[in-house]
Design a protein around this motif. Structure first.
Motif, PDB file in Angstrom:
ATOM      1  N   THR A 194      59.515  62.293 -10.823  1.00  0.00           N
ATOM      2  CA  THR A 194      60.036  63.256 -11.797  1.00  0.00           C
ATOM      3  C   THR A 194      60.844  62.557 -12.882  1.00  0.00           C
ATOM      4  OG1 THR A 194      60.179  64.895 -10.021  1.00  0.00           O
ATOM      5  CG2 THR A 194      61.358  65.384 -12.057  1.00  0.00           C
ATOM      6  N   THR A 208      58.545  60.402 -15.171  1.00  0.00           N
ATOM      7  CA  THR A 208      57.695  61.284 -15.973  1.00  0.00           C
ATOM      8  C   THR A 208      58.479  61.877 -17.138  1.00  0.00           C
ATOM      9  OG1 THR A 208      56.347  61.859 -14.046  1.00  0.00           O
ATOM     10  CG2 THR A 208      56.240  63.330 -15.939  1.00  0.00           C
ATOM     11  N   LEU A 250      53.778  61.744 -23.421  1.00  0.00           N
ATOM     12  CA  LEU A 250      53.093  62.837 -22.728  1.00  0.00           C
ATOM     13  C   LEU A 250      53.101  64.112 -23.552  1.00  0.00           C
ATOM     14  CD1 LEU A 250      54.542  62.166 -19.167  1.00  0.00           C
ATOM     15  CD2 LEU A 250      52.439  61.283 -20.168  1.00  0.00           C
ATOM     16  N   LEU A 287      50.000  64.276 -19.120  1.00  0.00           N
ATOM     17  CA  LEU A 287      51.098  64.627 -18.218  1.00  0.00           C
ATOM     18  C   LEU A 287      50.628  64.666 -16.766  1.00  0.00           C
ATOM     19  CD1 LEU A 287      54.034  65.585 -17.887  1.00  0.00           C
ATOM     20  CD2 LEU A 287      53.233  67.926 -18.218  1.00  0.00           C
ATOM     21  N   ALA A 307      49.813  61.099 -15.504  1.00  0.00           N
ATOM     22  CA  ALA A 307      51.019  60.315 -15.244  1.00  0.00           C
ATOM     23  C   ALA A 307      51.691  60.749 -13.948  1.00  0.00           C
ATOM     24  CB  ALA A 307      51.992  60.464 -16.415  1.00  0.00           C
ATOM     25  N   MET A 308      51.757  62.046 -13.698  1.00  0.00           N
ATOM     26  CA  MET A 308      52.410  62.532 -12.485  1.00  0.00           C
ATOM     27  C   MET A 308      51.685  62.061 -11.236  1.00  0.00           C
ATOM     28  SD  MET A 308      53.450  66.412 -13.631  1.00  0.00           S
ATOM     29  CE  MET A 308      54.144  66.836 -12.047  1.00  0.00           C
ATOM     30  N   LEU A 311      52.188  58.160 -10.913  1.00  0.00           N
ATOM     31  CA  LEU A 311      53.562  57.806 -10.560  1.00  0.00           C
ATOM     32  C   LEU A 311      53.869  58.205  -9.117  1.00  0.00           C
ATOM     33  CD1 LEU A 311      55.398  58.727 -13.872  1.00  0.00           C
ATOM     34  CD2 LEU A 311      55.185  56.451 -12.877  1.00  0.00           C
TER      35      LEU A 311
END
Length: 635
Positions: free
Chosen positions: A351, A354, A363, A371, A374-375, A378
């Motif tokens: 979190t 991001t 993002l 987005l 990436a989440m 990660l």
């Protein structure tokens, strides 16, 4: 272009790694989005995206309906986030020449069979919108604001058609495109800064039809079609429908870097900046007051305890010092607590990073699917910290089966989420929606999980378990101390539920905008405010947990480990309750499957929020307890 599952998996994994390692090679305004200069008469190809509806939440491929098809349908390159969002970007028959107006061009003619007409009517009933893209800009429909102001607002995508009061269905078969461009004063090049459309329903007179040279008496170079100016095209089995379009180019003062402002301000009401700021100020004020009271009270407690000189005086004292011999006793289900703490660290890291990427512009909504990609990535790479955290606590609790705890850390949370996601995906698949994640993408997700996340959890756990165990500030008695009867307001269920109210209060206004962006097909872009709210959430979770833990210890109840986690984590209960309130007050979902999808995804979100806030509260309480017991003299 059809691809085998192996090619899909390889392409997705490669795009994921490139996205993480090389976020921007030629970025100007936003990473991954490069401005493109078009010369006069350059070819412009409109791409089509999914059909979307806020009533069903089930996206469909554009060609699920019997629209005009190009000779060869080709899928554009997709990243992992686009696939998970249900985006299916493909080529279309709509083609323009840069800065050359076209009055009325015929795209194709189709005959509505009973099945085709039925599909169109169903999509009109469910208020489906058609989404198109030109130079990475979604098509927008201008409309007057409901508040009566003269400013123009925009809606993303145009309706498939509409239903009249007498129950007849009419199709939006003519599209009037308007492309805004910003010209470079030093060259002949121009950049596209706006893409609008006004849909119309027109009953064209096709006469003798020739597919190679289609001519329509109601559509030629001299025809100017406006909404409501012609006979309407009804959706009925056995009728012929001619699809047509025109395009005008208009110079604009909007610069390329600001072209997304139109889409980021689509909602009618102004964002309640003052409400958000007011909420944050209240939370900050309460947090400051709580911190001040706690510091003053604790300072007095510690000073009093350290000034006691005789054993008799010590025995007469009451409060949190009396449970010093039991406060660090391992809790029931200590291994499970370690697993949830490790998972929370993993989620917290994902979190935080991001949000930092989002603040830096990586993002933005213009970076389609960025987005979500990436989440996922990660989360996978933060498995290292999950394993390390769970192993450190497990060793502190003198556990010996670290491999079992590591396996639970690697599989418990993602396994539960994946099981719910798989069931929901099966429901979407049953509805033949493009929102269903393909088998190849599902396999890629499992490969990322088992191939990268699980090994990283084991690496982190091995490193954490090899480190020296954390030493307790005080010794633990062999015989547990009896806990006195607690007042009703100190009962676990009551104090845990009370503890979750303040953290939820810190985020519920921002939560409204997040839910609106997810379920009402709007863009979310105020990441600056979101980051501030996230910081306030951390502070609030930490302080409310510390305060309630202090009261609990003063009541001589030393079972604080799970209580600390659940106190902050209970805010997830209020989040899920608010999502139910939002469902019944803001959404118009009527299908059972759509309702199941909504509550299924909100259950996943609430579960993740529980893990995140619970871990924040636990770590704050852990630091607090170690701090106060290391500050007093224990005989």
């Amino acid at each position: 272009m059809a691809k085998t599952n192996r090619e899909v998996v390889a392409a997705l994994l490669l795009s994921c790694l490139l996205y993480l390692v090389l976020p921007s090679a030629h970025a100007f305004y936003l990473p991954g989005v490069v401005p493109r200069d078009f010369q006069k008469d350059d070819e412009l190809q409109v791409k089509v995206n999914k059909l979307s509806s806020t009533k069903t939440q089930l996206p469909y491929d554009y060609y699920f309906l019997d629209y005009c098809k190009p000779p060869k349908i080709m899928n554009s390159a997709e990243n992992l986030g686009e696939v998970l969002r249900g985006d299916r970007i493909e080529n279309s028959v709509y083609a323009f020449k840069m800065r050359r107006d076209e009055s009325c061009k015929v795209a194709c003619r189709i005959k509505l069979s009973s099945e085709v007409a039925k599909n169109f009517k169903e999509k009109i009933d469910d208020e489906y919108r058609v989404n198109m893209i030109l130079d990475n800009l979604p098509v927008a429909v201008p409309r007057l604001r409901r508040d009566g102001s003269q400013d123009t607002s925009y809606e993303q995508g145009f309706h498939v058609g509409y239903k009249s009061k007498d129950g007849k269905y009419y199709l939006s078969n003519h599209l009037s495109f308007k492309v805004m461009y910003h010209k470079d004063p030093e060259s002949d090049g121009a950049r596209i800064v706006g893409f609008e459309v006004i849909p119309s329903s027109v009953k064209h007179e096709s006469g003798n039809w020739d597919d190679k040279n289609p001519k329509v008496t109601t559509c030629n170079s001299d025809t100017k079609i406006t909404p409501g100016g012609n006979a309407l095209q009804e959706v009925a089995a056995g009728t012929y429908v001619v699809f047509s379009y025109d395009v005008t180019f208009q110079p604009s003062n909007i610069k390329w870097a600001s072209r997304w402002d139109t889409y980021l301000l689509m909602n009618d009401d102004q964002i309640h900046w003052f409400s958000i700021i007011n909420s944050l100020m209240i939370v900050l004020f309460l947090s400051g007051m709580v911190a001040m009271i706690m510091l003053r009270t604790l300072y007095r407690d510690i000073a009093n305890y350290n000034q006691l000189e005789t054993q008799d005086e010590a025995q007469e004292e009451t409060g949190w010092k009396l449970v010093h011999g039991d406060v660090f006793r391992p809790p029931v289900n200590a291994g499970l607590l370690c697993v949830y703490v490790g998972t929370g660290v993993q989620f917290f890291g994902m979190t935080l990073v991001t949000m930092i990427f989002a603040l830096l512009g990586f993002l933005s909504p213009s970076n389609r699917g960025g987005l979500m990609t990436a989440m996922v990535l990660l989360w996978v790479f933060m498995g290292l910290f999950a394993g390390y955290s769970s192993a450190r606590f497990y060793k502190m609790f003198k556990g010996s089966e670290w491999k079992r705890i590591t396996l639970k850390t690697a599989f418990m949370f993602p396994g539960i989420v994946f099981a719910i996601f798989f069931v929901l995906n099966a429901l979407i698949w049953g509805e033949k929606s493009s929102g269903a994640v393909p088998f190849g993408t599902m396999f890629a997700l499992v490969l990322l999980w088992f191939g990268i996340s699980v090994p990283l959890v084991f690496v982190g756990s091995y490193i954490g378990y090899k480190r020296p165990a954390l030493e307790d500030p005080v010794k633990t008695n062999k015989i547990p101390r009896q806990i006195p009867e607690q007042a009703w307001y100190m009962q676990p269920a009551f104090s845990i539920l009370i503890g979750g109210i303040l953290p939820f209060g810190a985020v519920f206004i921002e939560l409204f905008f997040i839910l609106t962006s997810i379920w009402l097909n709007q863009f979310y872009y105020i990441f600056g405010f979101l980051f501030i709210v996230f910081i306030i959430l951390i502070v609030t979770c930490a302080e409310i947990t510390i305060v309630l833990c202090y009261f609990q210890l003063c009541s001589e109840d030393y079972h604080w480990w799970w209580r600390a986690y659940l106190t902050a984590g209970s805010s997830a209960f209020y989040l899920f309750a608010y999502s139910a309130f939002y469902f019944f007050t803001k959404l118009e979902i009527t299908k059972v499957v759509s309702g199941i999808l909504y509550f299924g995804y909100m259950l996943i979100g609430s579960y993740a929020f529980f893990v995140l806030t619970g871990t924040i509260g636990f770590y704050a309480c852990f630091w607090f307890v170690r701090k106060i017991y290391s500050s007093v003299k224990i005989d």
